[in-house]
Structures are given as structure tokens and as C-alpha cells.
Design an enzyme around this catalytic site. Sequence first.
Site, PDB file in Angstrom:
ATOM      1  N   LYS A  50      64.860  90.443  60.723  1.00  0.00           N
ATOM      2  CA  LYS A  50      64.198  90.986  59.531  1.00  0.00           C
ATOM      3  C   LYS A  50      63.564  89.852  58.722  1.00  0.00           C
ATOM      4  O   LYS A  50      63.876  88.671  58.941  1.00  0.00           O
ATOM      5  CB  LYS A  50      65.228  91.743  58.685  1.00  0.00           C
ATOM      6  CG  LYS A  50      66.365  90.873  58.171  1.00  0.00           C
ATOM      7  CD  LYS A  50      67.533  91.732  57.678  1.00  0.00           C
ATOM      8  CE  LYS A  50      68.661  90.850  57.154  1.00  0.00           C
ATOM      9  NZ  LYS A  50      69.910  91.596  56.973  1.00  0.00           N
ATOM     10  N   ARG A 148      76.032 100.290  49.708  1.00  0.00           N
ATOM     11  CA  ARG A 148      74.604 100.003  49.683  1.00  0.00           C
ATOM     12  C   ARG A 148      73.942 101.064  50.547  1.00  0.00           C
ATOM     13  O   ARG A 148      73.403 102.021  50.043  1.00  0.00           O
ATOM     14  CB  ARG A 148      74.421  98.579  50.231  1.00  0.00           C
ATOM     15  CG  ARG A 148      73.157  97.911  49.845  1.00  0.00           C
ATOM     16  CD  ARG A 148      73.134  96.470  50.313  1.00  0.00           C
ATOM     17  NE  ARG A 148      73.270  96.315  51.774  1.00  0.00           N
ATOM     18  CZ  ARG A 148      73.096  95.167  52.413  1.00  0.00           C
ATOM     19  NH1 ARG A 148      72.796  94.069  51.748  1.00  0.00           N
ATOM     20  NH2 ARG A 148      73.225  95.090  53.713  1.00  0.00           N
ATOM     21  N   TYR A 269      57.746  69.377  32.964  1.00  0.00           N
ATOM     22  CA  TYR A 269      57.667  70.385  31.905  1.00  0.00           C
ATOM     23  C   TYR A 269      58.915  70.395  31.033  1.00  0.00           C
ATOM     24  O   TYR A 269      60.039  70.282  31.534  1.00  0.00           O
ATOM     25  CB  TYR A 269      57.498  71.775  32.516  1.00  0.00           C
ATOM     26  CG  TYR A 269      56.115  72.043  33.065  1.00  0.00           C
ATOM     27  CD1 TYR A 269      54.994  72.045  32.226  1.00  0.00           C
ATOM     28  CD2 TYR A 269      55.928  72.283  34.419  1.00  0.00           C
ATOM     29  CE1 TYR A 269      53.728  72.295  32.741  1.00  0.00           C
ATOM     30  CE2 TYR A 269      54.669  72.534  34.932  1.00  0.00           C
ATOM     31  CZ  TYR A 269      53.575  72.535  34.081  1.00  0.00           C
ATOM     32  OH  TYR A 269      52.321  72.770  34.585  1.00  0.00           O
ATOM     33  N   MET A 327      55.079  74.387  39.853  1.00  0.00           N
ATOM     34  CA  MET A 327      54.598  75.341  40.849  1.00  0.00           C
ATOM     35  C   MET A 327      54.254  74.652  42.175  1.00  0.00           C
ATOM     36  O   MET A 327      54.576  75.146  43.250  1.00  0.00           O
ATOM     37  CB  MET A 327      53.364  76.073  40.301  1.00  0.00           C
ATOM     38  CG  MET A 327      52.890  77.195  41.190  1.00  0.00           C
ATOM     39  SD  MET A 327      51.388  77.976  40.554  1.00  0.00           S
ATOM     40  CE  MET A 327      51.990  78.715  39.051  1.00  0.00           C
TER      41      MET A 327
HETATM   42  C1  LIG Z   1      71.034  90.988  57.535  1.00  0.00           C
HETATM   43  C2  LIG Z   1      72.057  91.777  58.249  1.00  0.00           C
HETATM   44  C3  LIG Z   1      72.782  91.203  59.318  1.00  0.00           C
HETATM   45  C4  LIG Z   1      72.699  89.750  59.668  1.00  0.00           C
HETATM   46  O1  LIG Z   1      73.521  89.016  58.770  1.00  0.00           O
HETATM   47  P1  LIG Z   1      73.690  87.428  58.873  1.00  0.00           P
HETATM   48  O2  LIG Z   1      74.695  87.121  57.830  1.00  0.00           O
HETATM   49  O3  LIG Z   1      72.355  86.850  58.598  1.00  0.00           O
HETATM   50  O4  LIG Z   1      74.158  87.134  60.250  1.00  0.00           O
HETATM   51  C5  LIG Z   1      73.619  92.037  60.060  1.00  0.00           C
HETATM   52  N1  LIG Z   1      73.747  93.349  59.725  1.00  0.00           N
HETATM   53  C6  LIG Z   1      73.108  93.904  58.675  1.00  0.00           C
HETATM   54  C7  LIG Z   1      73.333  95.336  58.342  1.00  0.00           C
HETATM   55  C8  LIG Z   1      72.247  93.137  57.895  1.00  0.00           C
HETATM   56  O5  LIG Z   1      71.632  93.686  56.849  1.00  0.00           O
END
Ligand SMILES: *Cc1c(COP(=O)(O)O)cnc(C)c1O
Length: 386
Positions: A50, A148, A269, A327
Amino acid sequence: MKAHPIASGGAWAAPQGEPALLTIDLAALAANWRRLRDLVRPAECAAVVKADAYGIGIDPAVRTLWGAGCRTFFVAHLGEAERLKSAAPDAVVYVLNGMLPGMAAAYVRTDARPVLGSAEEVSEWISICAETGRRLPAALHVETGMNRLGLTLESALALQSNGQLARFEPTLLMSHFVAAEDPVAPVTSRQIDAFDRARAGFPGVPASLANSSGIFLPSRPHHDLVRPGYALYGGNPTPGSANPMRPVVHLEALIVQVREVGTGETVGYNARWTAPTPRRLAVLSVGYADGYPRAGGGTDRAAADGIDTATALVAGIRCPFVGRISMDLIVIDVTEVPPARARRGERAVLIGGALDLDEVGRRAGTIGYEILTGLGPRYSRRYLPA
Ligand SMILES: *Cc1c(COP(=O)(O)O)cnc(C)c1O
């Protein structure tokens, strides 16, 4: 063994003269996946790709992982599944974030499997199964503590008794750890127990619980399939112990200017850093617009409070960030570096070597995950082949 171009001082590969170079080691990515695959056998090792494969690029990541033998992938969005399918058309792909209303047909067209996490999603998936006359594959997410995504155990078990489970093809039963990186967190064993109760209600459905850190838990809750993300990209799945993974990401910037400041002069800054003695400073063309968190800046306040803030490595020497991160610019203190090694055009390592991803995250007040997924589009990117 092939020399690592960075370690051997290879040419600066910045076709447009970009002042920072991001090197992504695809051989290390493949090695990390194989390492986890071997560790979890006979369970299957999938890959979570992802967010553009945690910022390293979904296309090269998926091609590499497919080449290493990975066959099951997880993304967050349907659009990511489409990109994944163009890199690996035969991959099995699950979409973690489920389905928005009316989108079921698009999943079928993409040959993507939704991770169903609510009763509404389940009934929309069943409707598309009825329309197409096929029992289409999907995963079921059961809630074990994250609150969640996911069906409560009760409503998941009801799918069995009300006959809905028979109307699609549940190919995976999954849940997600709240705090797997902390092996003594009490919530972890509660989740493992809750997931065991869920599994008992779905005999014959493959089960998946572990993310990167979950793979390394002493009780090895690998079940049928594991879902690592962070560890594949070189993050440490066992914080507090040595990192068992190979680094994948290396980021370095060129020094664009060196300047001297006298005692009492300030940098950046809002004048948040004051030179305690005469100092030599180097300026880098990287800033928060490139994803380097602004919270990593070195301020008088953080120094007084003993808070570790961001550092870079110049000639292997740690150089603290001074002043607020702008930035597009970062200023570092190179007083301790021999002047010939900290001139305009010399390199400063921002991620890599002694400065690993987890430390960079910690010093910037965040986690390595956020550093990775924030890696900006202005870097010159170089991929070392698998
Ligand atoms: C992002 C995610 C993972 C991977 O988790 P890592 O800690 O990056 O290995 C696995 N399962 C779900 C549901 C996730 O959202």
C-alpha cells in the site's frame, strides 16, 4: 559480490541536477522477502505494498517481489490494486480498506478481492455474486482490538448461521495487531485469543494475523499467511533488538553551501537555534516539502530538554540539524567534520549506514513508517536491480 555503488562512491545519478539522491536497493527488498518466507514456512508470505509500496514505488517493488516468488499482495485502495495488476497481472490482490458503496463491480473488473469489514460490505459483495452468478473471493476482517475496520466476532459468526457465508468465497479470515512491535503488550495476547475464537468459527478458511512485527512474536502467530510491509522495506520489526532486515532505502543530499556563524548568532525561521560557540554550518536542499518532518529541527529548547533531534552523516560523522527545517532547506552543524570533507558538493547522508530508518523516525518525533511513506517526489531516484 557486487560492490554497492554508494559504498564504493559511485557517480551521482541526478539527471536533472537534483540535489538529493534516493537509492532503493531492490536486491535487499527481495532478500528481505525471502528471509521472511523462510522464517514462516509452511505459512505463505504475502507482501503489503500500500501507499506506493511504503514510498519506494509500487511498480518496481511488485515486479521484484513477484520475481522473488511472492504471489499474494495487499494494498489499501482499489486504484493501487489496478496499478499492481498492471505490474503483476496474475497476482492475488486484497484491498485492505474494503469497499465504498457501489464499487463492488469495479473490484470484479480489476480482479481485486476486497477485505470485507462490515455487514454492508458483505451484503454488497453477495449482491454482486448474485448478479454475476459466481461465488467471488473476498477476505473477512474480524475486529480483535483495533476498532478501525472489521466485523465484530459476533456478526462474523452470524454470517455462518444466516447462510451468507455460502454465497461468496471467503478466501481469508484476517485481523490486525494493535501493538505487535511490543512483545509484552497485554493487548497482543488478548488479540491472539480472540482471533483463535474467530478461526474456530470458520473451519477451512485460511487465516492471517501477523504484520512484520507479528511474525517475530515468540508465539509465532503465523497461521496460513503473513502480511509484512515495513520489514520488507528495511524497517526494524523488533525495536529494541538488532534489525534482522537489510536496509532498502538510502538518502543523501549534496551540500549546497558552507558558512560560519559566531557565538550567539541564530539559524533559520523564528531563530530557534543559537550558536553556543563559533560553528561551521552546511546547507542541504531538502526540506519538509520533501517529506522530512519539520518536527526534526534542532532547537535550543530541544537541546535544553535533552531531546534527540535529527542528524545527518557527513564523512561518517554525526552532524546535528540546527534551527527549524524549512520547506526546501535544512542546515546542519559540520564543525566536527574535517573541512575538506564538508565542502560545497560533498555528500550528507540523511537515511542509511549508521543512521537507520527507525532512528531517523525517532529523532524526527515520528516512526520510520512515516519517513518512508513521506519520501518526496523531488529526489532523484535510483533503483539498484534485484
Ligand atoms: C499496513 C498493514 C500491514 C503491514 O504492517 P507492517 O507493520 O508494515 O508490516 C498488515 N496488515 C494490515 C491490515 C495493514 O493495514
